[in-house]
Each structure stands twice: as structure tokens, then as C-alpha cells.
Design an enzyme around this catalytic site. Structure first.
Site, PDB file in Angstrom:
ATOM      1  CE1 TYR A   1      -4.144  -1.770   4.456  1.00  0.00           C
ATOM      2  CE2 TYR A   1      -3.667   0.406   4.595  1.00  0.00           C
ATOM      3  CZ  TYR A   1      -4.307  -1.354   4.103  1.00  0.00           C
ATOM      4  OH  TYR A   1      -4.395  -1.857   2.622  1.00  0.00           O
TER       5      TYR A   1
ATOM      6  CB  SER B   1      -0.777   0.196   1.334  1.00  0.00           C
ATOM      7  OG  SER B   1      -1.127   0.929   1.903  1.00  0.00           O
TER       8      SER B   1
HETATM    9  P1  NAD Z   1     -11.435  -5.779  -0.329  1.00  0.00           P
HETATM   10  O1  NAD Z   1     -12.334  -5.859   1.441  1.00  0.00           O
HETATM   11  O2  NAD Z   1     -12.616  -5.772  -1.345  1.00  0.00           O
HETATM   12  O3  NAD Z   1     -11.344  -7.591  -0.424  1.00  0.00           O
HETATM   13  C1  NAD Z   1     -10.837  -8.000   0.877  1.00  0.00           C
HETATM   14  C2  NAD Z   1     -11.317  -9.662   0.100  1.00  0.00           C
HETATM   15  O4  NAD Z   1     -10.195 -10.125   1.304  1.00  0.00           O
HETATM   16  C3  NAD Z   1     -12.665 -10.305   0.900  1.00  0.00           C
HETATM   17  O5  NAD Z   1     -13.053 -10.795  -0.352  1.00  0.00           O
HETATM   18  C4  NAD Z   1     -12.046 -10.722   2.634  1.00  0.00           C
HETATM   19  O6  NAD Z   1     -13.330 -11.813   1.982  1.00  0.00           O
HETATM   20  C5  NAD Z   1     -10.768 -11.628   1.769  1.00  0.00           C
HETATM   21  N1  NAD Z   1     -10.728 -11.413   3.607  1.00  0.00           N
HETATM   22  C6  NAD Z   1     -10.318 -10.847   5.352  1.00  0.00           C
HETATM   23  N2  NAD Z   1      -9.709 -11.128   5.413  1.00  0.00           N
HETATM   24  C7  NAD Z   1      -9.295 -12.709   5.242  1.00  0.00           C
HETATM   25  C8  NAD Z   1      -8.924 -13.690   5.556  1.00  0.00           C
HETATM   26  N3  NAD Z   1      -8.757 -13.959   7.189  1.00  0.00           N
HETATM   27  N4  NAD Z   1      -8.697 -14.730   5.103  1.00  0.00           N
HETATM   28  C9  NAD Z   1      -9.352 -14.989   3.963  1.00  0.00           C
HETATM   29  N5  NAD Z   1      -9.594 -13.861   2.937  1.00  0.00           N
HETATM   30  C10 NAD Z   1      -9.810 -12.724   3.817  1.00  0.00           C
HETATM   31  O7  NAD Z   1     -10.547  -5.252   0.151  1.00  0.00           O
HETATM   32  P2  NAD Z   1      -9.500  -4.208  -1.382  1.00  0.00           P
HETATM   33  O8  NAD Z   1      -9.355  -3.134  -1.218  1.00  0.00           O
HETATM   34  O9  NAD Z   1      -9.612  -5.570  -2.867  1.00  0.00           O
HETATM   35  O10 NAD Z   1      -7.990  -5.201  -0.992  1.00  0.00           O
HETATM   36  C11 NAD Z   1      -7.204  -6.346  -1.167  1.00  0.00           C
HETATM   37  C12 NAD Z   1      -5.551  -5.932  -0.864  1.00  0.00           C
HETATM   38  O11 NAD Z   1      -5.365  -4.924  -1.649  1.00  0.00           O
HETATM   39  C13 NAD Z   1      -5.838  -5.439   0.669  1.00  0.00           C
HETATM   40  O12 NAD Z   1      -4.632  -6.570   0.756  1.00  0.00           O
HETATM   41  C14 NAD Z   1      -5.877  -4.218   0.609  1.00  0.00           C
HETATM   42  O13 NAD Z   1      -5.122  -4.021   1.290  1.00  0.00           O
HETATM   43  C15 NAD Z   1      -4.549  -4.001  -0.333  1.00  0.00           C
HETATM   44  N6  NAD Z   1      -5.331  -2.439  -0.660  1.00  0.00           N
HETATM   45  C16 NAD Z   1      -5.993  -1.589  -1.300  1.00  0.00           C
HETATM   46  C17 NAD Z   1      -6.600  -0.225  -1.661  1.00  0.00           C
HETATM   47  C18 NAD Z   1      -7.132   0.573  -2.026  1.00  0.00           C
HETATM   48  O14 NAD Z   1      -7.392   1.231  -1.764  1.00  0.00           O
HETATM   49  N7  NAD Z   1      -8.673  -0.617  -1.926  1.00  0.00           N
HETATM   50  C19 NAD Z   1      -5.547  -0.218  -1.694  1.00  0.00           C
HETATM   51  C20 NAD Z   1      -3.989  -0.529  -0.918  1.00  0.00           C
HETATM   52  C21 NAD Z   1      -3.772  -2.079  -0.992  1.00  0.00           C
END
Ligand code: NAD
Length: 274
Positions: free
Chosen positions: A168, A155
Site C-alpha cells: 500500500y 496517504s
Molecule cells: P473504502 O473501502 O470505504 O472505499 C473505497 C471504495 O473504492 C469502495 O467503495 C470500493 O468499492 C471502491 N473500489 C475499490 N476497488 C475499486 C476498483 N477496482 N474500481 C472501482 N472502485 C473500487 O475506503 P476509503 O478509506 O474511503 O478509501 C478511499 C481512498 O482514501 C483510498 O484511496 C484510500 O487509500 C485513501 N485513504 C484512506 C485513508 C483512511 O484512513 N481511510 C487514509 C489515507 C488514504
């Protein structure tokens, strides 16, 4: 010599995507299957994983859904056994499960000392760090003989301070050093077979950050306005804008790349705000 199409192809590759039914994970699964790969979707919720796999299959792609908690070593070991029995190998792993945890957030009306929720922050830390290390331990081990590519999702949060999300940010900071550390350690032991890299997305509207970025009526929070002002492109990213970096890192196009991180953030981390 491979053509560009061959270089970026994921044909015959079996790629595990944790969090594969989340917003970004789901887009990763689309990209992997469009590039010819087979996506193994692992998510907390079985029906979501299976639904995503069904969506891909209906479009003619290859995807399979499994229930799995990325913090549960025994459960992931069982899933790995099933994958190896069915496909015989694993060529790639995308550690996309993770995200912010609401109780870890320090709100502006809270005291930064007295109201700091240690247990909440530990949850965010554990999910993001161990939720990447544990799947890598289990699924990465299947790459020892034939090689493979591991892609962690970091991130912008450890690169520059984002208020309110300390747990986080600490989790993602650990992913940054883990990516470099593990890349070096596996290279020393297994040569150039296993690559370990990361993508650092900027801001994308997804489930895990919904409460921070949008109000209940769907309008943008002040935090979102501040984020956009600090993003030279002045917009959020679209999930599919991460897919070029992902396919590059998973495919033979990046065979000499390990321990690296690609920022996909519309310039956020490069801008001083002035
Ligand atoms: P999201 O909430 O849409 O998806 C996360 C997924 O992970 C969900 O389907 C959830 O069910 C699953 N999950 C959560 N805990 C879990 C566990 N213990 N075991 C198995 N599955 C689990 O979120 P997202 O934004 O798509 O996030 C995906 C990744 O991208 C994350 O690591 C997040 O930190 C990272 N990220 C997101 C952003 C953003 O702006 N959305 C920015 C930087 C990094």
C-alpha cells in the site's frame, strides 16, 4: 472579482468520483453536490453507486451512479462516452477508489522475508497506482479543451514508515510522484488549464482499513492506539474534515495551484513522537 462563495462554488461543474460509494468517496460526493456540482459516482458495485446517487437526488442534489472498475480501461472508456453524451464535458476527477488489500499486509507473527506475499502486495500496488493513472488517462483527456481539476488521494503512508503495509505504501508513494510529474507534464502541454493535486489523509475509520484498526468486537487494535499516540490531535479524522481541501482543489479557488498536496492528518506527519 469573484466573492468567496463564487470562488468555492462547483455550480455547473461535472465531477467524476471513483470509489464514490466508499466511506471517504461518499463524503466527497456529499461535498461536491452541496457546492452545486454534479457528481458522477463510479464504483465496482453498481447498486452501491446507484444507491448513493439516489440518496443525493432525494436531498435535491445532482448525482449519477455508474459501475466501473478503475483498472479496466475499456470499461471506463465506455462510461466516459456515456458521460460525455449526457453532460457534454467533465470538469473534475477525484481518484478515491483504492485502499489497502488484506493479503498484502505483513502481520507481526509472520516472517518479513519468508512470508512476504508478493502477489498480495502487487494487488495493493496495482489498485492504488494504476487505479489512479487509468481513470486520469480516460477522464482527464476530456479536460483538454475546457480545462479541469484532478485530485488524487494519497496517504500519510509514503511520508513516514507505517509497519505492515508495504505494498500500500509503495502504491501511495507512486501517487505522490505521479501527481507532481503529471501536473508538470500537462502544464507544459496544455498551459494552465488542467490542475493535478493530491490530498494526503491521515487516519479515518473506513471499510478498507477496518481489520487493521478495529477488532471484531469494534474495540480499537493496538495499532490504532499507537496511531492515536502519534497523532497530535489524538483522534481519527472524520470523513467530512477532508471536504474543505477537496472543494478548494476542485473549485476556482485553486486556479494557480498544481502539483501540490494537502495533508489532512491531525498533525501525524509533523510529529516525531517526542
Ligand atoms: P473504502 O473501502 O470505504 O472505499 C473505497 C471504495 O473504492 C469502495 O467503495 C470500493 O468499492 C471502491 N473500489 C475499490 N476497488 C475499486 C476498483 N477496482 N474500481 C472501482 N472502485 C473500487 O475506503 P476509503 O478509506 O474511503 O478509501 C478511499 C481512498 O482514501 C483510498 O484511496 C484510500 O487509500 C485513501 N485513504 C484512506 C485513508 C483512511 O484512513 N481511510 C487514509 C489515507 C488514504
Amino acid at each position: 472579482m469573484k466573492t468567496s462563495n463564487q470562488l468555492f462554488s462547483l455550480e455547473n461543474k461535472i465531477i467524476v468520483v471513483t470509489g464514490g460509494s466508499g466511506v471517504l468517496g461518499s463524503s466527497f460526493v456529499n461535498a461536491i453536490t452541496e457546492a452545486g456540482g454534479t457528481a458522477i459516482i463510479i464504483d465496482l458495485h453498481q447498486e452501491n453507486a446507484e444507491q448513493k446517487a439516489k440518496e443525493i437526488t432525494e436531498k435535491g442534489g445532482k448525482a449519477f451512479g455508474y459501475q466501473g472498475n478503475v483498472l479496466d480501461e475499456a470499461a471506463l472508456t465506455e462510461v466516459k462516452k456515456q458521460i460525455i453524451e449526457k453532460f457534454g464535458k467533465i470538469d473534475g476527477l477525484v481518484n478515491a477508489a483504492g485502499g489497502n488489500v488484506p493479503e498484502s499486509v505483513i502481520n507481526p507473527d509472520q516472517d518479513v522475508f519468508d512470508d512476504m506475499n508478493i502477489e498480495g502486495m502487487k494487488k495493493a500496488l496495482v489498485l492504488n497506482v494504476w487505479g489512479t493513472v487509468i481513470p486520469t488517462k480516460i477522464f482527464g483527456a476530456a479536460m483538454k479543451e475546457n480545462g479541469g481539476s484532478i485530485v488524487n488521494i494519497s496517504s500519510v503512508s509514503p511520508k513516514t514508515v507505517l509497519t505492515r503495509v508495504m505494498g500500500y505504501s509503495m502504491g501511495k508513494a507512486a501517487i505522490d510522484i505521479y501527481t507532481k510529474w503529471f501536473a508538470v507534464e500537462v502544464a507544459k502541454r496544455y498551459g494552465d488549464k488542467i490542475r493535478v493535486n493530491a490530498i494526503a489523509p491521515g487516519f479515518f475509520l473506513t471499510k478498507q482499513n477496518k481489520d487493521l484498526l478495529t477488532n471484531p468486537d469494534g474495540s480499537l487494535t493496538q495499532r490504532s492506539v499507537d496511531i492515536l499516540r502519534s497523532t497530535p490531535y489524538n483522534r481519527f479524522g472524520q470523513p467530512e474534515e477532508l471536504n474543505g481541501a477537496l472543494i478548494y482543489l476542485l473549485s476556482d479557488a485553486s486556479l494557480f495551484v498544481t502539483g501540490s498536496e494537502i495533508a489532512v492528518d491531525g498533525g501525524f506527519t509533523k510529529y516525531s513522537g517526542v
